[in-house]
Structure formats: C-alpha cells, structure tokens
Motif scaffolding. Structure first.
Motif, PDB file in Angstrom:
ATOM      1  N   ARG A 124     -11.182  -5.463   2.857  1.00  0.00           N
ATOM      2  CA  ARG A 124     -11.463  -5.883   4.229  1.00  0.00           C
ATOM      3  C   ARG A 124     -12.178  -7.224   4.259  1.00  0.00           C
ATOM      4  O   ARG A 124     -11.792  -8.139   4.977  1.00  0.00           O
TER       5      ARG A 124
ATOM      6  N   PRO B  42      -1.362  -6.020   9.931  1.00  0.00           N
ATOM      7  CA  PRO B  42      -1.461  -4.577   9.713  1.00  0.00           C
ATOM      8  C   PRO B  42      -0.664  -3.823  10.777  1.00  0.00           C
ATOM      9  O   PRO B  42      -0.664  -4.210  11.949  1.00  0.00           O
TER      10      PRO B  42
ATOM     11  N   ASP C 196      -3.873  -0.512  12.381  1.00  0.00           N
ATOM     12  CA  ASP C 196      -5.313  -0.783  12.315  1.00  0.00           C
ATOM     13  C   ASP C 196      -5.967  -0.129  13.528  1.00  0.00           C
ATOM     14  O   ASP C 196      -6.145  -0.753  14.573  1.00  0.00           O
TER      15      ASP C 196
ATOM     16  N   SER D 237      -4.949  -2.192   7.644  1.00  0.00           N
ATOM     17  CA  SER D 237      -4.255  -0.966   8.010  1.00  0.00           C
ATOM     18  C   SER D 237      -4.989   0.272   7.502  1.00  0.00           C
ATOM     19  O   SER D 237      -5.581   0.265   6.420  1.00  0.00           O
TER      20      SER D 237
END
Length: 562
Positions: free
Chosen positions: A49, A61, A64, A71
């Motif tokens: 992240r 993603p 998310d 994701s």
C-alpha cells in the motif's frame, strides 16, 4: 419437519463428529465437526500500500472497498459465506451483497472495477440461472442494492472482468461459450439501463483452456491483459491491444507446470510496482503470489496465504464455476444418515448428522442444485411418487413406472437442477426442474437401453465445459461417461468408455467438485471399506478421470453412499 443439508449443518446438535474415515460401530450424540480452516490472505500487501502511493502506480484496483488504493481479496468459502480481507488492516469481514433473494448462493462473484465513473467499485454476480447482476460497493461491509440485472448469461461457462480492454477508462467484460467462442462486452459507463454494449466476438478455440484469468494490466501499458492455462499445465499470456475488435495480440508462452494449482486468480497490484500480479492456489490450500515483471513474465513465487482449502473461490479466479452438491451422504446400518462436506483439497470435513437419526429406510437420492442455495436436496422415490424430504412436500410430476431416480444437476442449460428416472423397461427420462425442488415438467424420453447399468450417477461437470455430465456402470464393470449437451431434447452426447474394472467397487458417490479445480469428481468404496477419489481431468475418453487416490478408510460399516 426436515431441513436442507445446508440448514442441517447449521442446526444439527446430534451429529457424531469423527474424522473422514473413522467410523464408530454405534453412532452417539455429539456436536458438529470442527470449524473450517482459518483463511489468511494478503501477505505483503501492507507494504504494498505504501509502495503504491509512493510510486503512483498506474494499475487500477478492481475491488478497493476500504479506500486505500489497493485491491482487497473477496472470496466465498465452502459454506457459502462471502467475505473480504481488507488490505488496509488485514482484517477479514463478512461482505453482504444486497441481493433480491438473500438466501441465494451465487455461482460466481466478479470484481468488475469502476464501471460507472464513481468512487465506488462495482461487483457483478452470476446466478445459477444465468442472471448477471450489478452492484456498487458501499464501504468494506457490503454493497448497495443492485442497479441492473440481465438474463441469458447461462449461455457462457465463464464470465470474467479483466479490467479496461479498450482504453476508454472503463472496465469491460469477457464471456466464453462451452464451444470456445469468446465475446467482449464493452462497458458503457451506465450503472442502469444498458451498462454493457452489444457483444463483439473475439475469436474461437478458447475451450482449450481450463483456467481463463482476467489479469488486469500486467505490463503497465494501461490496457488489461489475459492469461490462460492449457490442460497440460502450460500458461499463456495474451497482451491487450486496446482495440475492441481485436483486443489481444498473439499468445506468448509463460511456461509449463501451472497445473500444480487448482485455481489461478487475477490479484491486481500486490507489490505496488504498477503491474498487476497473479495468485495461485495449490491443491493443499496454500496460496502463492506471482509478481509480474512485464510482458507475461513473473518473479519467483512467494507465499500469499493459507487456508485456501476452505474457499470455493477467490474473486478473479480463472476456473469454470461449479454449482450444486459438494458433499457425500452415508447411511449407517441403524438408519442414521451422515453427511461429509467437502473442502477444496480433495478431502472431506468431519461428518455431521444429516437429520434423520435412526429413522431412515431405503436408499435416498441426493439431488444436486435444485434451487438457488448451491446445495443438494434429499429426495425419496416410492410407489407414491417423489418426495422432497427437506420441505416434507411431494415433488409434483409424472412418476408412473419410475424404478430409479437420479439427480445430477442442470441438464437443460437453464441453471435449474433436473431429475432423471428409469422405468422397468430401461427407458431413461428427463424431468426438467422448476428451480425450487417442488415440481418438474412432463418427462422427456432420453432413450431406451439403460437397463444394462447397475449404477447411474452424477453431480455436475466432469469434462470442464460447464455442462452437467452423467456416469454409468454396466453389469460387466465398465464405466461410461455421458457428456452433457445442455439440450432438453438430447441431454447427452454419445457415451465414452472410461474403462473396465469398476466392478471392484460396491458403492459410488458423485461429489461435485472435491479438489477445487471446477470439475466434478467421484468417490468409490471397495470391499475393504477404503474410499478412493477419482478427479475429473477435462481430458477425453479413458483420460476423463485421474488415477485413484485413497482419501478414507473404515467406511465398510456404511450400508451405502450417495
């Protein structure tokens, strides 16, 4: 009053919890078996992240739900629970999809990405009856009510959401027919009305792959890509072009050996380098991540999680989704019925009471996928007709002359489980189900000559094309496969000999998918009480089933399996 096997597993308090293969002579009161293995996912995502933000990764993603730019892992376990592992905290929470029928267990759930240009990602569900439904995520715990639904998607054995294939900023869909035609559905940007444009045929021959994975953008060019696995285990990379009419370049071989996994998953960007990655589930349930290095190449695998044997699927998986029964029924001499639920590693969970302690007589029929609960119904054939013992109601239909009842699943292609009967003269007939397990249509004769079989059984798709198949053993011990066609008028293609020597087994049980690869398997018990697993391979003829693996001992005390 009786309950479905799924409800009985939740409610039973008199089950004898013994490990698969350990059978006591006199069943006694006990509790349900131990809980499912704990699912742990997302190793490496915490650091990913921060890396994603630092590098301004370009891959989008597709799911998310906690808003951290990475994701999250959505899955459905073998009991039907839908949950998500959040990348921000690593916490695992139930995820509530606001379906019209809250008791429905979806055949598949797709993390579609951003279809409508809002801040929330969209999800798609595929029902057993071929309805595709669209939802928007509403935070980390569930979705809003569906905004769109469309029917007819049971024409496909695989629907996948690969990301943006056309470079218009919207995620698209792909769908494959059992015959191997692949179609592209472009997203329109609408969440109601017509969220997808008319389909465009991509090409044929895609039935050659048993895993078809929408991988998102593997090479960081802003276009979604595809990976596909052949039956021999070779993995192929299809680079996206951005063209709606020809969305992929010629395939490039990634490498062999990918049949070591029963499920491949498009996982989006795990390590924060801007390229989407893969996750692969081994047959023992261990999950491994493969970081993309670009152009269809991957770095050495790293451990991503454990407990995958408790999962029916991870969102983004490449296998053909299966639907119907996932357990075996066993009867003790005193009339007790027990159920062995499956894991996704080729093994059973501890047995539970099937709800008729000491009170069962006769051979029950464990019919697959008759309704929307992704389970099996317990039926009984008698001179009075067929009774659904889960509802304690008769199954309305024409049963005159029926001597044998079989419930293999959906034979007509409408997603609703059907029944077969054989009469005294050997004529096999199809009874199309109503999707509720309470009524069937008038019988349609499949054909004569079925009296030569002493066992007829099935529970799903052995061949891997998404259609329900049938197995039959003749009195000489030869086992045959009848591939399903999806046609109500002619539900089976010509029979294929699997091989001789099957007379050594006294009992068979069709299990549905026992090892997590999307194909139906079977188990057989020999005279010594040993139970052997034969898994569907997707291959033709004598190679349709794998060599046997012993998965239990001590089952000789059961009067029959079903």
């Amino acid at each position: 009053m009786s309950f479905s096997p799924y409800l009985r597993r939740l409610a039973a308090c008199t089950a004898l919890a013994v490990s698969a293969g350990a059978l006591l002579a006199a069943p006694a009161a006990a509790a349900d078996g131990p809980a499912l293995p704990e699912v742990r996912l997302g190793a490496g995502k915490q650091s990913a992240r921060a890396a994603a933000y630092a590098t301004a990764a370009t891959v989008r993603p597709r799911l998310d739900v906690d808003g951290d730019g990475v994701s999250d892992d959505l899955f459905r376990d073998v009991e039907g629970r839908v949950a998500v592992t959040l990348s921000r905290s690593g916490q695992q929470v139930d995820f509530n999809i606001q379906a019209v029928d809250m008791a429905e267990v979806f055949k598949d759930v797709l993390a579609a990405g951003n279809l409508g240009g809002t801040s929330a990602p969209e999800l798609l569900t595929v029902s057993a009856w071929g309805v595709l439904s669209l939802y928007s995520a509403d935070g980390p715990y569930g979705t809003t009510r569906r905004s769109w639904a469309g029917g007819g998607w049971n024409a496909y054995n695989k629907v996948l959401a690969p990301g943006d294939l056309t470079r218009d900023g919207r995620a698209d869909l792909l769908a494959r027919t059992p015959s191997g035609d692949l179609f592209l559905y472009r997203a329109t940007g609408a969440l109601t009305g017509e969220p997808f444009a008319s389909r465009v045929r991509v090409g044929g021959g895609w039935q050659a792959y048993d895993q078809l994975v929408g991988a998102n953008d593997l090479d960081r060019d802003g276009i979604a890509d595809l990976v596909a696995r052949s039956l021999n285990g070779d993995l192929w990379f299809y680079k996206g072009t951005g063209s709606p009419s020809a969305p992929f370049k010629a395939r490039v071989k990634v490498g062999p050996g990918w049949n070591a996994y029963n499920q491949l998953v498009g996982a989006d960007d795990i390590d924060g380098d801007g390229r989407a990655d893969l996750v692969a589930r081994a047959f023992d349930g261990t999950l491994w991540s493969y970081r993309s290095t670009g152009s269809g190449t991957f770095a050495a695998r790293a451990k991503y999680g454990t407990g995958g044997e408790a999962l029916r699927f991870l969102a983004g998986h490449g296998s053909v989704p299966d639907y119907g029964r996932h357990s075996v029924l066993a009867s003790a001499p005193g009339g007790e019925l027990y159920e062995y639920g499956e894991l996704a590693n080729g093994r059973f969970r501890p047995r539970t009471d099937a709800g008729y302690p000491g009170g069962w007589s006769g051979r029950p029929v464990f019919a697959s996928g008759l309704d929307t609960r992704d389970d099996a119904h317990l039926l009984k054939l008698s001179s009075e007709g067929v009774r659904n013992l889960d509802t304690d109601l008769p199954v309305t239909g024409t049963w005159a002359g029926a001597r044998l009842l079989v419930g293999p699943g959906d034979l007509t292609g409408d997603g609703k489980g059907d029944l077969l009967t054989r009469d005294g003269s050997g004529v096999l007939s199809l009874h199309a189900g109503d999707g509720k397990g309470l009524a069937v249509a008038a019988p349609v004769a499949v054909g004569p000559g079925w009296s030569g079989y002493d066992r007829i059984f099935g529970a799903g798709d052995v061949t891997g094309d998404g259609r329900t198949d049938l197995l039959a053993r003749d009195t000489g011990g030869r086992l045959y496969l009848y591939p399903g066609t999806g046609s109500a008028g002619a539900p089976f293609a010509a029979r294929v000999l699997i091989g001789p020597g099957w007379g050594a087994y006294g009992e068979f049980a069709a299990t549905g998918d026992l090892n997590g690869d999307g194909r139906a398997d079977l188990v057989a018990r020999d005279a010594a009480g040993d139970v052997w697993r034969y898994t569907g391979t997707g291959q033709a003829g004598t190679a349709a089933l794998s060599s046997r693996t012993r998965i239990a001992t001590g089952w000789g005390g059961y009067t029959y399996l079903g």
